[in-house]
Design a protein around this motif. Structure first.
Motif, PDB file in Angstrom:
ATOM      1  N   TYR A   5       0.815  -1.218   0.000  1.00  0.00           N
ATOM      2  CA  TYR A   5       0.000   0.000   0.000  1.00  0.00           C
ATOM      3  C   TYR A   5       0.851   1.272   0.000  1.00  0.00           C
ATOM      4  N   LEU A   6       2.162   1.128   0.099  1.00  0.00           N
ATOM      5  CA  LEU A   6       3.053   2.284   0.171  1.00  0.00           C
ATOM      6  C   LEU A   6       2.906   3.241  -1.021  1.00  0.00           C
ATOM      7  N   PRO A   7       2.839   2.755  -2.267  1.00  0.00           N
ATOM      8  CA  PRO A   7       2.654   3.702  -3.373  1.00  0.00           C
ATOM      9  C   PRO A   7       1.370   4.529  -3.232  1.00  0.00           C
ATOM     10  N   ASN A   8       0.280   3.913  -2.779  1.00  0.00           N
ATOM     11  CA  ASN A   8      -0.971   4.656  -2.602  1.00  0.00           C
ATOM     12  C   ASN A   8      -0.860   5.673  -1.472  1.00  0.00           C
ATOM     13  N   ILE A   9      -0.147   5.305  -0.410  1.00  0.00           N
ATOM     14  CA  ILE A   9       0.044   6.243   0.702  1.00  0.00           C
ATOM     15  C   ILE A   9       0.851   7.450   0.232  1.00  0.00           C
ATOM     16  N   ILE A  10       1.877   7.204  -0.577  1.00  0.00           N
ATOM     17  CA  ILE A  10       2.686   8.301  -1.123  1.00  0.00           C
ATOM     18  C   ILE A  10       1.823   9.182  -2.025  1.00  0.00           C
ATOM     19  N   THR A  11       0.976   8.570  -2.838  1.00  0.00           N
ATOM     20  CA  THR A  11       0.097   9.335  -3.730  1.00  0.00           C
ATOM     21  C   THR A  11      -0.889  10.172  -2.921  1.00  0.00           C
ATOM     22  N   ILE A  12      -1.443   9.594  -1.875  1.00  0.00           N
ATOM     23  CA  ILE A  12      -2.378  10.349  -1.027  1.00  0.00           C
ATOM     24  C   ILE A  12      -1.660  11.513  -0.354  1.00  0.00           C
ATOM     25  N   ALA A  13      -0.418  11.307   0.067  1.00  0.00           N
ATOM     26  CA  ALA A  13       0.370  12.403   0.651  1.00  0.00           C
ATOM     27  C   ALA A  13       0.573  13.513  -0.381  1.00  0.00           C
ATOM     28  N   ARG A  14       0.751  13.127  -1.653  1.00  0.00           N
ATOM     29  CA  ARG A  14       0.901  14.127  -2.712  1.00  0.00           C
ATOM     30  C   ARG A  14      -0.390  14.924  -2.885  1.00  0.00           C
ATOM     31  N   ILE A  15      -1.522  14.267  -2.772  1.00  0.00           N
ATOM     32  CA  ILE A  15      -2.807  14.967  -2.867  1.00  0.00           C
ATOM     33  C   ILE A  15      -2.957  15.937  -1.690  1.00  0.00           C
ATOM     34  N   ILE A  16      -2.588  15.490  -0.501  1.00  0.00           N
ATOM     35  CA  ILE A  16      -2.672  16.353   0.685  1.00  0.00           C
ATOM     36  C   ILE A  16      -1.724  17.549   0.546  1.00  0.00           C
ATOM     37  N   ALA A  17      -0.582  17.349  -0.109  1.00  0.00           N
ATOM     38  CA  ALA A  17       0.404  18.425  -0.289  1.00  0.00           C
ATOM     39  C   ALA A  17      -0.136  19.569  -1.137  1.00  0.00           C
ATOM     40  N   ILE A  18      -1.234  19.344  -1.844  1.00  0.00           N
ATOM     41  CA  ILE A  18      -1.833  20.407  -2.655  1.00  0.00           C
ATOM     42  C   ILE A  18      -2.245  21.578  -1.769  1.00  0.00           C
ATOM     43  N   VAL A  19      -2.719  21.294  -0.560  1.00  0.00           N
ATOM     44  CA  VAL A  19      -3.198  22.359   0.336  1.00  0.00           C
ATOM     45  C   VAL A  19      -2.073  23.338   0.686  1.00  0.00           C
ATOM     46  N   PRO A  20      -0.938  22.868   1.243  1.00  0.00           N
ATOM     47  CA  PRO A  20       0.128  23.845   1.521  1.00  0.00           C
ATOM     48  C   PRO A  20       0.733  24.459   0.254  1.00  0.00           C
ATOM     49  N   LEU A  21       0.789  23.690  -0.819  1.00  0.00           N
ATOM     50  CA  LEU A  21       1.306  24.237  -2.079  1.00  0.00           C
ATOM     51  C   LEU A  21       0.446  25.408  -2.537  1.00  0.00           C
ATOM     52  N   ALA A  22      -0.862  25.207  -2.565  1.00  0.00           N
ATOM     53  CA  ALA A  22      -1.781  26.268  -3.005  1.00  0.00           C
ATOM     54  C   ALA A  22      -1.720  27.472  -2.054  1.00  0.00           C
ATOM     55  N   TRP A  23      -1.656  27.187  -0.765  1.00  0.00           N
ATOM     56  CA  TRP A  23      -1.596  28.276   0.219  1.00  0.00           C
ATOM     57  C   TRP A  23      -0.337  29.121   0.009  1.00  0.00           C
ATOM     58  N   LEU A  24       0.799  28.435  -0.140  1.00  0.00           N
ATOM     59  CA  LEU A  24       2.064  29.153  -0.348  1.00  0.00           C
ATOM     60  C   LEU A  24       2.040  29.959  -1.642  1.00  0.00           C
ATOM     61  N   MET A  25       1.526  29.354  -2.706  1.00  0.00           N
ATOM     62  CA  MET A  25       1.466  30.080  -3.977  1.00  0.00           C
ATOM     63  C   MET A  25       0.550  31.297  -3.854  1.00  0.00           C
ATOM     64  N   TRP A  26      -0.593  31.106  -3.235  1.00  0.00           N
ATOM     65  CA  TRP A  26      -1.558  32.206  -3.103  1.00  0.00           C
ATOM     66  C   TRP A  26      -0.953  33.375  -2.330  1.00  0.00           C
ATOM     67  N   HIS A  27      -0.115  33.051  -1.343  1.00  0.00           N
ATOM     68  CA  HIS A  27       0.535  34.091  -0.541  1.00  0.00           C
ATOM     69  C   HIS A  27       1.894  34.487  -1.113  1.00  0.00           C
ATOM     70  N   LYS A  28       2.158  34.068  -2.309  1.00  0.00           N
ATOM     71  CA  LYS A  28       3.366  34.420  -3.057  1.00  0.00           C
ATOM     72  C   LYS A  28       4.652  34.011  -2.339  1.00  0.00           C
ATOM     73  N   GLU A  29       4.559  32.909  -1.631  1.00  0.00           N
ATOM     74  CA  GLU A  29       5.730  32.298  -0.988  1.00  0.00           C
ATOM     75  C   GLU A  29       6.251  31.225  -1.940  1.00  0.00           C
ATOM     76  N   TYR A  30       6.825  31.694  -3.035  1.00  0.00           N
ATOM     77  CA  TYR A  30       7.149  30.792  -4.136  1.00  0.00           C
ATOM     78  C   TYR A  30       8.309  29.841  -3.840  1.00  0.00           C
ATOM     79  N   LYS A  31       9.219  30.220  -2.946  1.00  0.00           N
ATOM     80  CA  LYS A  31      10.318  29.297  -2.609  1.00  0.00           C
ATOM     81  C   LYS A  31       9.768  28.056  -1.910  1.00  0.00           C
ATOM     82  N   GLY A  32       8.878  28.261  -0.950  1.00  0.00           N
ATOM     83  CA  GLY A  32       8.251  27.128  -0.268  1.00  0.00           C
ATOM     84  C   GLY A  32       7.400  26.308  -1.221  1.00  0.00           C
ATOM     85  N   ALA A  33       6.685  27.001  -2.110  1.00  0.00           N
ATOM     86  CA  ALA A  33       5.855  26.304  -3.099  1.00  0.00           C
ATOM     87  C   ALA A  33       6.730  25.478  -4.034  1.00  0.00           C
ATOM     88  N   LEU A  34       7.861  26.024  -4.411  1.00  0.00           N
ATOM     89  CA  LEU A  34       8.795  25.298  -5.280  1.00  0.00           C
ATOM     90  C   LEU A  34       9.305  24.035  -4.586  1.00  0.00           C
TER      91      LEU A  34
END
Length: 190
Positions: A5-34
């Motif tokens: 199940y490890l590949p699915n857990i990694i994929t789900i973590a990638r989906i969850i990572a969308i939240v901080p990625l979007a938040w950082l981008m929206w606040h123009k914290e592009y280094k963290g988003a990168l």
């Protein structure tokens, strides 16, 4: 925990990572988003490697993995469009292409014939690579790490053209498959 199940857990973590990625981008914290985008890319390669190497491929992973990639790209393109970083026409083209492909594939599957296996075409793979590369170039430029602003307009046009060509190609393929299936069933133009 069963390691299969490890590949699915990694994929789900990638989906969850969308939240901080979007938040950082929206606040123009592009280094963290990168950094998050880079880690998401690594995780995509890792879950694919593990699934193929150890035969841990399954139905759920086959659905979650491409969805995770699309959600990540959609989030980045949405925020860049809202911020005026990419033109609205490119954003609409990227979204419209995916909507047309999903709607067309669904219609084909339920009304014409079962799709055995959906495999991306070469032009579609190139399109995806360029769409991801554009996100990375924009994040690098706006983070201040590397000044790539001079290539933004060219990349935007290239991504737009590839998105259009890829979308038209999928529509043409779907129509060709439907025509061939009807011809094989003896349903000539009914």
């Amino acid at each position: 925990m069963n390691l299969k199940y490890l590949p699915n857990i990694i994929t789900i973590a990638r989906i969850i990572a969308i939240v901080p990625l979007a938040w950082l981008m929206w606040h123009k914290e592009y280094k963290g988003a990168l950094l998050i985008a880079f880690l998401a890319g690594l995780s995509d390669g890792l879950d694919g490697f593990l699934a193929k190497r150890y035969g841990w491929q399954g139905w759920l992973g086959g659905i979650l993995d491409p969805l995770a990639d699309k959600f990540l790209m959609f989030s980045c393109y949405t925020i860049f469009a809202l911020q005026g970083v990419i033109p609205l026409w490119l954003y609409l083209l990227v979204v419209f292409r995916d909507v047309v492909i999903v709607a067309g594939a669904s219609f084909y599957h339920f009304k014409i014939g079962k799709i055995q296996k959906a495999t991306p075409t070469l032009v579609s793979k190139l399109n995806t690579v360029m769409q991801i590369l554009l996100i990375l170039v924009l994040l690098l430029s706006y983070s201040g790490l590397i000044n790539l602003f001079v290539i933004h307009p060219t990349m935007i046009v290239v991504v737009g053209l590839l998105t259009l060509v890829s979308g038209v190609h999928y529509v043409w393929m779907g129509l060709s498959m439907a025509k061939q299936l009807r011809s094989e069933k003896g349903d000539y133009g009914k």
